[in-house]
Structure formats: structure tokens, C-alpha cells
Write an enzyme that holds these catalytic residues in place. Structure first.
Site, PDB file in Angstrom:
ATOM      1  N   PHE A   8     -14.022 -63.121 -18.940  1.00 25.62           N
ATOM      2  CA  PHE A   8     -14.439 -61.753 -19.012  1.00 25.62           C
ATOM      3  C   PHE A   8     -15.624 -61.574 -18.125  1.00 25.62           C
ATOM      4  O   PHE A   8     -16.826 -62.315 -18.325  1.00 25.62           O
ATOM      5  CB  PHE A   8     -14.672 -61.339 -20.297  1.00 25.62           C
ATOM      6  CG  PHE A   8     -13.721 -61.132 -21.181  1.00 25.62           C
ATOM      7  CD1 PHE A   8     -13.067 -59.799 -21.221  1.00 25.62           C
ATOM      8  CD2 PHE A   8     -12.981 -62.131 -21.936  1.00 25.62           C
ATOM      9  CE1 PHE A   8     -11.915 -59.592 -22.075  1.00 25.62           C
ATOM     10  CE2 PHE A   8     -12.042 -61.806 -22.965  1.00 25.62           C
ATOM     11  CZ  PHE A   8     -11.261 -60.571 -23.003  1.00 25.62           C
ATOM     12  N   ASP A   9     -15.682 -60.609 -17.256  1.00 23.56           N
ATOM     13  CA  ASP A   9     -16.805 -60.122 -16.664  1.00 23.56           C
ATOM     14  C   ASP A   9     -17.561 -59.102 -17.948  1.00 23.56           C
ATOM     15  O   ASP A   9     -16.967 -58.907 -18.856  1.00 23.56           O
ATOM     16  CB  ASP A   9     -16.283 -59.100 -15.454  1.00 23.56           C
ATOM     17  CG  ASP A   9     -17.629 -58.442 -14.889  1.00 23.56           C
ATOM     18  OD1 ASP A   9     -18.422 -58.725 -14.694  1.00 23.56           O
ATOM     19  OD2 ASP A   9     -17.331 -56.969 -14.897  1.00 23.56           O
ATOM     20  N   ILE A  10     -18.513 -59.080 -17.447  1.00 24.48           N
ATOM     21  CA  ILE A  10     -19.567 -58.065 -18.448  1.00 24.48           C
ATOM     22  C   ILE A  10     -19.483 -56.746 -18.270  1.00 24.48           C
ATOM     23  O   ILE A  10     -19.366 -55.775 -18.769  1.00 24.48           O
ATOM     24  CB  ILE A  10     -20.961 -58.784 -18.766  1.00 24.48           C
ATOM     25  CG1 ILE A  10     -20.860 -60.297 -19.139  1.00 24.48           C
ATOM     26  CG2 ILE A  10     -21.733 -57.677 -19.691  1.00 24.48           C
ATOM     27  CD1 ILE A  10     -22.418 -60.937 -19.478  1.00 24.48           C
TER      28      ILE A  10
END
Length: 229
Positions: A8-10
Site C-alpha cells: 500500500f501507498d500512504i
């Protein structure tokens, strides 16, 4: 197809970065006793985005990026005295660290997915800030590990970033790994370049004007649960 490992990207995927960015700039300008107009914020936002895209391409270092965005901003405003770009970055970083509003459905989806999947963070953001925001949003416990470019030694979308990340994932299987993020030029391009499937999180239905093709596209995070099941 079932996926076990979720990367996951933030920013603007799990946490509302645009809200945090505006809040931080408002805090900085309030401290400087300067007005912050929408036009000024829009200029900063566009300049910051362009600089991060240069960083993704390896055309600028992160330390230079973090300072240049402020020297450029204040030069644009005609303020050339009494402004230290490094100091502005440090004060802005203080306010940015306070911005940890989750994207809609993010905590609930992470809770659901963490029951049967291995969740990781992959981000280009500043390490100390990202770690603080994840902790204060109370979502850090969902992740097996957090991979931040300045600690990894390479940045998305470079192959080296994903090589180093996946080398540290004990149960890594390419066919069972998927990257989730809002950036075509960072998350989705990086996944494609490393032979991984991807999910483009596009809640505002922005047109894809690039040649980069995500495996999936969603406008709500809860739709991930069907994809990865």
C-alpha cells in the site's frame, strides 16, 4: 485471482495527504503572519507535485526537493528576505506530521484485509513524518512492515525499490503480490516495471492520460476486498 501480499501507498491512498498538505501550509503561513490564498496554495501544490515527479525520475534528490519547493514558493510571492528554505521545510514538516486523516473506508478495509492477507506500506514520503502519521492515525498495527524510500535506499517507481522491498518479504510470491496506490507515475508504473499487478485508486475519476495501465481501477477502497479475495 487471490493475492496474499498487499503493498500500500500512504498518501491519498490510506491517508488524506491533500488535507494534511493544506493544513500544514496554513500552519506555516499563520506562524509567519502571512495570508494564504487559494491561488498561493494551488501554486505550491502544483510545484510540489512536479518536484516529487522529478524525484521519481531520479532528477532531484529528496533533500533538495524539500527545500526548493519553499524557495520557489516565496520567490513567486516576491518574498526574498528573511526566508530560509531549510527552516521553512522544518516548520512545515512539524505541521504536516499532525495531518493523519484517513481516507474514507481505510481503517475498516485495512482491518478486514489484515485478517487473511499480509499488508505492507511502500512510500516515498519522509520517514519520520510518515511513521508519525501512520501511528497517530492508529493504522500502523495493520502492517507487517513499512518500507520508506529514504530507508530502503531507492524510490518508487525504480525497480531497485521493489527489489529491496520484496527481498525483505519472507513469503513473497510475485503472482500473489499486488501494489495499491493513487499515483500512476509512482505506484502503478513501479508495479508494472517490476512485473506486479496493481490497483489504481482513483476516487475522483481522473482520466488516465498516460500509457501506464493498471491491472485494476477502483474508486472506493472497499472494492479491494473483492479483488484480492
Amino acid at each position: 485471482m487471490a493475492y496474499q501480499t498487499l503493498l500500500f501507498d500512504i498518501d491519498d491512498t490510506l491517508l488524506n495527504f491533500q488535507a494534511a498538505e493544506k493544513q500544514a501550509l496554513e500552519g506555516l503561513f499563520r506562524e509567519l503572519k502571512l495570508p494564504l490564498s487559494q491561488t498561493t496554495y494551488d501554486f505550491y501544490h502544483a510545484e510540489n507535485l512536479a518536484l516529487w515527479q522529478q524525484f521519481e525520475l531520479g532528477k532531484i534528490s529528496k533533500p533538495k526537493l524539500l527545500v526548493k519547493r519553499f524557495t520557489t514558493l516565496f520567490t513567486h510571492l516576491g518574498i526574498t528576505t528573511g526566508i530560509d528554505g531549510q527552516q521553512m521545510e522544518q516548520r512545515y514538516r512539524y505541521y504536516l506530521g499532525q495531518g493523519h486523516e484517513p481516507m474514507p473506508q481505510a481503517p475498516e478495509v485495512l482491518n478486514d484485509l489484515s485478517q487473511k492477507h499480509d499488508l505492507y506500506v511502500v512510500t516515498n514520503g519522509v520517514a519520520k513524518t510518515q511513521q508519525k502519521r501512520l501511528s497517530e492515525a492508529h493504522i500502523d498495527h495493520f502492517f507487517t512492515d513499512v518500507f520508506i524510500s529514504e530507508l530502503v535506499g531507492a524510490q518508487k517507481p525504480a525497480r531497485a525499490f521493489f527489489q529491496r522491498v520484496t527481498a525483505d518479504i519472507q513469503s513473497y510470491e510475485p503472482a500473489q503480490t499486488i501494489v495499491i496506490g493513487d499515483s500512476l507515475t509512482s505506484d502503478i508504473k513501479g508495479a508494472a516495471g517490476f512485473g506486479l499487478d496493481s490497483v489504481w485508486f482513483n476516487p475522483t475519476h481522473q482520466p488516465n492520460q498516460t500509457t501506464i495501465k493498471p491491472t485494476y481501477e477502483i474508486d472506493q477502497l472497499e472494492k479491494l476486498e473483492t479483488i484480492v479475495a
